[in-house]
Scaffold this active site. Structure first.
Site, PDB file in Angstrom:
ATOM      1  NE  ARG A  59      -2.980  -0.780   3.418  1.00  0.00           N
ATOM      2  CZ  ARG A  59      -3.872  -0.348   4.311  1.00  0.00           C
ATOM      3  NH1 ARG A  59      -4.999   0.196   3.919  1.00  0.00           N
ATOM      4  NH2 ARG A  59      -3.620  -0.464   5.601  1.00  0.00           N
ATOM      5  CG  MET A  96     -14.781   2.078  -4.132  1.00  0.00           C
ATOM      6  SD  MET A  96     -15.843   2.963  -2.925  1.00  0.00           S
ATOM      7  CE  MET A  96     -16.636   1.569  -2.131  1.00  0.00           C
ATOM      8  NE  ARG A  97      -7.024   0.025  -4.604  1.00  0.00           N
ATOM      9  CZ  ARG A  97      -7.048  -1.288  -4.423  1.00  0.00           C
ATOM     10  NH1 ARG A  97      -6.829  -1.791  -3.232  1.00  0.00           N
ATOM     11  NH2 ARG A  97      -7.276  -2.097  -5.427  1.00  0.00           N
ATOM     12  CG  LEU A 124      -6.327   7.089   1.134  1.00  0.00           C
ATOM     13  CD1 LEU A 124      -6.860   8.509   1.053  1.00  0.00           C
ATOM     14  CD2 LEU A 124      -5.308   6.828   0.033  1.00  0.00           C
ATOM     15  CG  HIS A 169     -19.708   6.731   4.043  1.00  0.00           C
ATOM     16  ND1 HIS A 169     -19.027   5.611   3.601  1.00  0.00           N
ATOM     17  CD2 HIS A 169     -20.749   6.277   4.777  1.00  0.00           C
ATOM     18  CE1 HIS A 169     -19.629   4.531   4.071  1.00  0.00           C
ATOM     19  NE2 HIS A 169     -20.676   4.905   4.783  1.00  0.00           N
ATOM     20  CG  ASP A 172     -16.044   5.442   5.893  1.00  0.00           C
ATOM     21  OD1 ASP A 172     -15.480   6.112   5.016  1.00  0.00           O
ATOM     22  OD2 ASP A 172     -16.526   4.311   5.663  1.00  0.00           O
ATOM     23  CD  GLU A 185     -22.992  10.134  -2.737  1.00  0.00           C
ATOM     24  OE1 GLU A 185     -21.936  10.228  -3.396  1.00  0.00           O
ATOM     25  OE2 GLU A 185     -23.437   9.039  -2.318  1.00  0.00           O
TER      26      GLU A 185
HETATM   27  C1  GAR Z   1     -20.815   7.350  -4.132  1.00  0.00           C
HETATM   28  O1  GAR Z   1     -22.074   6.956  -3.676  1.00  0.00           O
HETATM   29  C2  GAR Z   1     -19.894   7.616  -2.963  1.00  0.00           C
HETATM   30  O2  GAR Z   1     -20.549   8.150  -1.849  1.00  0.00           O
HETATM   31  C3  GAR Z   1     -19.400   6.232  -2.655  1.00  0.00           C
HETATM   32  O3  GAR Z   1     -19.185   5.646  -3.906  1.00  0.00           O
HETATM   33  C4  GAR Z   1     -20.113   6.197  -4.846  1.00  0.00           C
HETATM   34  C5  GAR Z   1     -19.327   6.673  -6.031  1.00  0.00           C
HETATM   35  O4  GAR Z   1     -20.176   6.944  -7.101  1.00  0.00           O
HETATM   36  N1  GAR Z   1     -18.215   6.253  -1.870  1.00  0.00           N
HETATM   37  C6  GAR Z   1     -17.886   5.296  -1.024  1.00  0.00           C
HETATM   38  O5  GAR Z   1     -18.577   4.334  -0.818  1.00  0.00           O
HETATM   39  C7  GAR Z   1     -16.569   5.523  -0.312  1.00  0.00           C
HETATM   40  N2  GAR Z   1     -16.364   4.514   0.664  1.00  0.00           N
HETATM   41  P1  GAR Z   1     -19.607   7.532  -8.437  1.00  0.00           P
HETATM   42  O6  GAR Z   1     -18.472   6.619  -8.890  1.00  0.00           O
HETATM   43  O7  GAR Z   1     -20.753   7.550  -9.395  1.00  0.00           O
HETATM   44  O8  GAR Z   1     -19.094   8.919  -8.143  1.00  0.00           O
END
Ligand code: GAR
Length: 206
Positions: free
Chosen positions: A70, A95-96, A98, A114, A150, A179
């Site tokens: 990592r 989705m990683r 850090l 989130h 988170d 979002e």
């Molecule tokens: C979003 O819903 C964001 O909140 C989530 O991934 C999605 C990305 O959507 N983030 C996480 O789950 C972070 N742990 P997108 O690729 O359409 O922007």
């Protein structure tokens, strides 16, 4: 009067990039006063990279699979961000987790979104967990990133109802609509210097 320095954003995304798109669009509309200096993805096939290229933004895959661990991966991320003069790191569906190496380097300068109302339902499967638990309200949370998962100080949240017949997709779409409004707004607050971290609290100058 001295010109205000324009913030340079580095957006990290692993997937389809609709959050990224909402930021690109807000910059184009003049609602976010920043430049997106680079979009990075850990996945070669992330559609977020295409969105960046279409908008004329430098886009680079730093493939996690090419790195032995990592920290070397994160050093490559940091090098790419530094090269573009990035001051604020925006995680948009990255989705990683850090490590402290990255988090300390950009202390107080990493935002994450989130798709649930933290501290409830952290982790990678928020909508699934929300539906399984049976809560009636969900939403999204934007927070500064600390060394936990988170867990950093919360800047803003938006709530949506959870309906009886919701699936992960229908709930996810309802949350995503929030979002796309909230993330550009929070980034603009950051750029205006209105966010102040005070322990667990974030004070917003109104
Ligand atoms: C979003 O819903 C964001 O909140 C989530 O991934 C999605 C990305 O959507 N983030 C996480 O789950 C972070 N742990 P997108 O690729 O359409 O922007």
């Amino acid at each position: 009067m001295a010109e205000k320095t324009q913030q340079v954003l580095g957006v990290l995304a692993s997937g389809r990039g609709t959050d990224l798109q909402s930021i690109i669009d807000a910059v184009h509309r003049g609602e976010v006063h920043a430049k997106i200096g680079v979009v990075l993805s850990d996945k070669p096939d992330a559609y977020a990279l295409e969105r960046a290229k279409k908008a004329g933004i430098p886009a680079l895959c730093i493939d996690r699979k090419q790195y032995d661990g990592r920290e070397p991966f994160e050093e490559a991320l940091i090098a790419a961000l530094e090269e573009k003069g990035v001051m604020l790191v925006v995680l948009a569906g990255f989705m990683r987790i850090l490590t402290p190496l990255f988090v300390r380097h950009y202390k107080g300068r990493i935002l994450n979104i989130h798709p649930a109302l933290l501290p409830s339902f952290p982790g990678a499967h928020a909508h699934r967990d929300v539906l399984a638990y049976g809560v009636k309200v969900s939403g999204c949370t934007i927070h500064f990133v600390d060394e936990g998962t988170d867990s950093g100080p919360i800047i803003a949240q938006a709530a949506v109802p959870v309906l009886d017949d919701d699936t992960e997709d229908t709930l996810g779409a309802r949350v995503l609509a929030e979002e796309h409004k909230l993330y550009p707004q929070v980034i603009e607050w950051y750029c205006e210097g209105r966010l102040h971290i005070e322990g667990r609290h974030v004070r917003i100058d109104r």
